[in-house]
Design a protein around this motif. Structure first.
Motif, PDB file in Angstrom:
ATOM      1  N   MET A  65       0.597  -1.115   0.139  1.00 18.05           N
ATOM      2  CA  MET A  65       0.078   0.168   0.303  1.00 18.05           C
ATOM      3  C   MET A  65       0.915   0.987   0.222  1.00 18.05           C
ATOM      4  O   MET A  65       0.050   2.063  -0.335  1.00 18.05           O
ATOM      5  N   THR A  66       2.130   0.832   0.847  1.00 13.92           N
ATOM      6  CA  THR A  66       2.966   2.245   1.166  1.00 13.92           C
ATOM      7  C   THR A  66       3.222   2.306  -0.468  1.00 13.92           C
ATOM      8  O   THR A  66       3.764   3.931  -1.169  1.00 13.92           O
ATOM      9  N   LYS A  67       4.021   1.452  -1.578  1.00 18.69           N
ATOM     10  CA  LYS A  67       4.436   1.364  -2.555  1.00 18.69           C
ATOM     11  C   LYS A  67       3.712   1.925  -3.275  1.00 18.69           C
ATOM     12  O   LYS A  67       3.531   3.257  -4.582  1.00 18.69           O
ATOM     13  N   LEU A  68       1.805   1.878  -3.759  1.00 16.86           N
ATOM     14  CA  LEU A  68       1.086   2.345  -4.419  1.00 16.86           C
ATOM     15  C   LEU A  68       1.171   3.949  -3.944  1.00 16.86           C
ATOM     16  O   LEU A  68       1.363   4.781  -5.441  1.00 16.86           O
ATOM     17  N   ALA A  69       1.075   4.387  -2.600  1.00 12.69           N
ATOM     18  CA  ALA A  69       0.873   5.345  -2.740  1.00 12.69           C
ATOM     19  C   ALA A  69       2.145   6.295  -2.938  1.00 12.69           C
ATOM     20  O   ALA A  69       2.021   8.079  -3.240  1.00 12.69           O
ATOM     21  N   LYS A  70       3.210   6.457  -2.938  1.00  8.87           N
ATOM     22  CA  LYS A  70       4.572   6.350  -3.226  1.00  8.87           C
ATOM     23  C   LYS A  70       4.623   6.726  -5.155  1.00  8.87           C
ATOM     24  O   LYS A  70       4.890   8.027  -5.142  1.00  8.87           O
ATOM     25  N   TYR A  71       3.672   5.785  -5.934  1.00 11.53           N
ATOM     26  CA  TYR A  71       3.811   5.794  -7.253  1.00 11.53           C
ATOM     27  C   TYR A  71       2.779   7.115  -7.392  1.00 11.53           C
ATOM     28  O   TYR A  71       2.768   7.690  -8.031  1.00 11.53           O
ATOM     29  N   SER A  72       1.920   6.934  -6.189  1.00  9.71           N
ATOM     30  CA  SER A  72       0.772   8.319  -6.783  1.00  9.71           C
ATOM     31  C   SER A  72       0.952   9.915  -6.560  1.00  9.71           C
ATOM     32  O   SER A  72       0.711  10.577  -7.847  1.00  9.71           O
ATOM     33  N   GLN A  73       2.089  10.086  -5.583  1.00 13.17           N
ATOM     34  CA  GLN A  73       2.627  11.160  -5.725  1.00 13.17           C
ATOM     35  C   GLN A  73       3.428  11.622  -6.433  1.00 13.17           C
ATOM     36  O   GLN A  73       4.001  12.192  -7.254  1.00 13.17           O
ATOM     37  N   GLU A  74       4.696  10.412  -7.224  1.00 10.07           N
ATOM     38  CA  GLU A  74       5.563  10.425  -8.528  1.00 10.07           C
ATOM     39  C   GLU A  74       4.669  10.810  -9.395  1.00 10.07           C
ATOM     40  O   GLU A  74       4.907  11.595 -10.386  1.00 10.07           O
ATOM     41  N   LEU A  75       3.322  10.124  -9.886  1.00  9.26           N
ATOM     42  CA  LEU A  75       3.100  10.288  -9.979  1.00  9.26           C
ATOM     43  C   LEU A  75       2.276  11.771 -10.561  1.00  9.26           C
ATOM     44  O   LEU A  75       2.473  12.650 -11.886  1.00  9.26           O
ATOM     45  N   TYR A  76       1.469  12.144  -9.530  1.00  8.80           N
ATOM     46  CA  TYR A  76       1.396  13.443  -9.744  1.00  8.80           C
ATOM     47  C   TYR A  76       2.343  14.705  -9.910  1.00  8.80           C
ATOM     48  O   TYR A  76       2.325  15.752 -10.439  1.00  8.80           O
ATOM     49  N   GLY A  77       3.447  14.398  -9.760  1.00 13.45           N
ATOM     50  CA  GLY A  77       4.425  15.185 -10.024  1.00 13.45           C
ATOM     51  C   GLY A  77       4.309  15.727 -11.317  1.00 13.45           C
ATOM     52  O   GLY A  77       5.421  17.044 -11.573  1.00 13.45           O
TER      53      GLY A  77
END
Length: 817
Positions: A65-77
């Motif tokens: 779940m942390t991996k997915l949340a980290k991916y979200s913030q990289e994507l939005y960046g």
């Protein structure tokens, strides 16, 4: 722009244009799915997305779940550069503060865990909190954690940027176009009917349908023939008037006051997760709902505001600019729903995001798109897999009662063994009242009331939670001792029981499972169902009841998922697969004196010669009949006694009466878990998941590669040739005081190499025990054990002894006595 025509066929039809629907469209298009159609009943983001707070945090409860949340913030960046749509995304960092010792331990444990998952995080003192957040009154603050890469964004624009990115790659998005119904053929949906705002209608033939309906997800699910348990609740925040000199601040969470704060264009937003929330729209969401707000309820919000004004004094003089109340959907366990729905073979779900939709949407969209592309999960998504939900959890009255609590639980202390208080007592085993009369303290799993521990006479029979030793610690130690040295009885009726019956039963079992099922009648086979990467989809025991019938016993929480896995791989095999869980009660009789007890209540032969370990027999019990399975999850001599529900009361009374003369003890699930971890037995969902290779999990003994083709066989053989990249290691803390739960970082020679997949206290071994994977490519077992190991408990490193063999009874002699 000119309205395009809705196509007549598509590879995927996404229902719902909130942030998650837009993310899924974007990620499918990115994988080259050109014919993706998204249908939005009104306008994009008009349900929950538009009024979300837009907090972007990386720290979740598990590594994936942390991996997915980290991916979200990289994507939005990166989205803004890709699409030209301003997402308002900024990495302002976030601070969580604790106001109690217990909460400080929780957030420090979370910080240690985050480091193991590769998240940038720092534990900070109250003074350091003040330095980073001058406006905060730090009275009573016991500590904090700082995540510099966390951020915030503009939710609606993030969704619109994803939608634009999806369109740029060929996906089609239709607003004011409502999915009205579907055409169904067996376990598949073949077409979706739509109608738009101009009164035009039509049908799209489709290969996949995805329910991204947010708070409409439950009713969209009903239309699609699937169960999506979620409930809309009122969700409140206020925005202050402009505050002079207020510049960009980190996101601040004060969970002990149910509050979060974020600076927004010179104003302060205060949001609430109140302990008793307000479910909304029990009669259904109004048909014209679009960008709507709900009525203010100042009385409901006031207790939180009162604390906030003293915590953030500038709010007291700022004045309220906006009081906002908007609906948002919550699920029975506070985790979102993702994946292939158990009832259908081409209907998927991404809904029920429990106030973390913005930070989850990027990763969830990516993971689901990959799952759809490959036909299998990219990694373990057990926390959020829709297959974990039980059919009864779609009941509206249940959802109403449970959702009052789940919103508030997001900010409540996340204590170990925390039990939900609402919507209890739905599923009871046939022994329920007998256990209750004898002091059982119940927990709940998948709706089942299960005896977790037994209170002594005069002791308060309830939980008093803590991160330290809880009130049941000594009770469980006594139960543990009874099982190890004499006799313990415990209820296993909640475990799933699935009958596989028919002329092809043996061939089917040999295809779906890694074990050898062509065995004599009465033989019990411990086994895994593997996927084609030899990851573990299910961990079960299988008993051959007759030439054409097997009983598959599963963990209580995964019965539906395991049965669905079998259904989906049934192919042309002539078998019938039936859930018979409620038909039989199961009482485990475990300990060195188990044989003596059964001989007192049954005339049958329980000797090694007649009923060796791993076999079952039909027996007489008291004045009734039962089936005794000689198998154990606690590592002792013992039997699981299966008895039909109608005779369960009689069976219990017969065994308990005889047992009391032998000082037998009633035991609970906490004892079972502490005994199994001493024995190094794996726990499905924690120690073994679909991404853990069966050989690396140390379960090669249960896989028989010399039989005909079975799912995962090639991947087992490949790993045998290539060697292991990781090994499951058992750890015992040398200091008897600290407690382990799971996810604590594992340090090898001073470096973090992984984290514990499960932990509990080993009452017999005299210390906390953990299991976890240690990377070991190219190393021998001896080399793995030659290192020194420590476990990080809330920031303190504790020396641990490591073993590849079970620390308790390594030869397994006790169970075969």
């Amino acid at each position: 722009m000119e309205m395009a025509e809705v196509p007549t066929k598509a590879r995927a039809v996404i229902i719902g244009g909130g942030v998650i629907g837009c993310s899924l469209a974007y990620h499918l298009a990115k994988l080259g799915w050109s014919d993706v159609v998204l249908l939005e009943r009104k306008q994009l983001t008009s349900g929950t997305t538009w009024h979300a707070a837009g907090l972007i945090a990386q720290l979740r409860a598990t590594a994936n779940m942390t991996k997915l949340a980290k991916y979200s913030q990289e994507l939005y960046g990166n989205l803004e550069a890709e699409t030209g749509v301003a997402t308002g995304f900024k990495r302002c960092g976030s601070i969580t503060v604790a106001l109690t010792e217990e909460r400080r331990e929780e957030i420090y444990r979370q910080a240690a865990m985050a480091r193991a998952f590769g998240v940038d995080v720092e534990e900070i003192t109250p003074a350091e909190v003040k330095a980073k957040y001058e406006h905060l009154n730090i009275d009573g603050v016991t500590g904090g954690v700082w995540l510099p890469l966390d951020g915030q964004g503009d939710p609606a624009n993030i969704a619109l940027a994803l939608a634009k990115g999806a369109r740029q790659m060929g996906a089609q998005v239709f607003e004011q176009t409502k999915a009205m119904g579907v055409t169904r053929a067996g376990r598949r949906i073949t077409a979706v009917q739509w109608q738009n705002g101009q009164g035009e209608s039509g049908s799209i033939a489709c290969e996949n349908v995805i329910n991204c309906g947010g708070m409409w997800g439950h009713e969209v699910g009903r239309m699609l023939g699937i169960n999506v348990p979620l409930q809309a609740c009122e969700h409140f925040y206020i925005v202050s008037e402009a505050i002079e000199g207020l510049s960009q601040m980190p996101v601040l969470r004060v969970p002990d006051e149910c509050a979060y704060y974020k600076e927004d264009a010179g104003k302060m937003l205060l949001g609430a997760f109140e302990p008793v929330s307000k479910p909304w729209a029990m009669e259904g969401i109004p048909a014209d709902f679009e960008f709507d707000q709900l009525p203010e309820d100042f009385d409901h919000f006031e207790p939180i505001l009162e604390k906030a004004v003293s915590r953030m004094p500038m709010l007291g003089s700022a004045g309220i600019h906006t009081f906002f109340n908007g609906p948002e959907s919550f699920t029975p366990d506070d985790a979102y729903h993702l994946g292939l729905a158990p009832e259908m073979d081409n209907v998927w779900v991404a809904a029920g995001f429990n106030s973390v939709g913005i930070q989850s949407a990027g990763g969830a969209g990516q993971a689901l798109a990959q799952w759809m592309e490959d036909g299998q999960k990219p990694f373990d998504l057990g926390d959020v897999d829709i297959g974990r939900m039980q059919p009864f959890q779609g009941n509206k009255h249940y959802l109403f009662e449970r959702s009052k609590e789940t919103l508030g639980l997001l900010y409540a202390d996340h204590f170990p063994y925390l039990q939900k208080k609402t919507a209890r007592g739905v599923r009871r085993t046939p022994f329920h009242h007998h256990l209750k009369e004898n002091g059982a303290v119940f927990g709940e799993l998948a709706g089942w009331e299960r005896a977790n521990w037994f209170a002594n006479p005069g002791q308060d029979p309830s939980y008093a939670y803590s991160w330290k030793r809880q009130t049941f610690f000594d009770n469980v130690a006594a139960e543990h001792k009874a099982v190890r040295s004499n006799l313990g009885l415990y209820d296993m009726s909640s475990f799933g029981k699935i009958r596989v019956e028919g002329p092809d039963a043996c061939a089917f079992m040999n295809y779906i499972g890694g074990g050898q099922y062509d065995v004599p009648l009465g033989k019990i086979v411990y086994t895994q169902f593997l996927n084609d990467r030899a990851g573990i989809e299910a961990d079960v025991t299988v008993t051959r009841l007759s030439e054409t019938c097997y009983l598959v016993v599963t963990p209580a929480a995964t019965r539906l998922a395991d049965q669905t896995w079998m259904m989906r791989h049934k192919g042309a095999f002539n078998v019938v697969i039936t859930d018979v869980t409620a038909g039989e009660a199961v009482l485990a009789v475990m300990g060195p004196n188990a044989r003596k007890l059964l001989e007192r209540v049954s005339p049958n032969d329980f000797s090694n010669a007649h009923n060796p370990f791993g076999t079952a027999q039909e027996i007489e019990l008291g004045m009734g009949l039962a089936r005794a399975h000689r198998v154990t999850y606690v590592g002792e001599l013992g039997w699981e006694v299966y008895v039909s529900a109608d005779m369960a009361g009689h069976a219990f009374e017969t065994i308990w009466q005889a047992g009391q003369q032998m000082e037998a003890k009633l035991c609970g699930m906490h004892m079972m878990d502490s005994c199994r971890i001493e024995k190094g037995f794996r726990h499905f969902g924690h120690d073994i998941t679909c991404e853990d290779h069966v050989l690396e999990a140390g379960l090669g003994f249960a896989v028989k590669t010399d039989k005909a083709e079975f799912i995962g066989r090639d991947a087992v053989l490949r790993k045998k040739d290539a060697g292991l990249d990781a090994r499951m290691v058992q750890f015992k803390l040398t200091d008897p005081e600290p407690l382990l739960y799971h996810n604590e970082p594992v340090l090898r020679d001073g470096e973090i190499v992984g984290y514990l997949s499960s932990g509990n206290y080993g009452h017999h071994l005299g210390g906390a025990i953990g299991l976890g994977y240690v990377p070991c490519a190219g190393e021998s077992a001896a080399e793995v054990l030659a290192s020194s190991y420590e476990i990080d408990v809330a920031g303190t490193r504790v020396v641990a002894e490591a073993s590849l063999k079970p620390l308790y009874d390594p030869t397994g002699a006790r169970a075969k006595a």
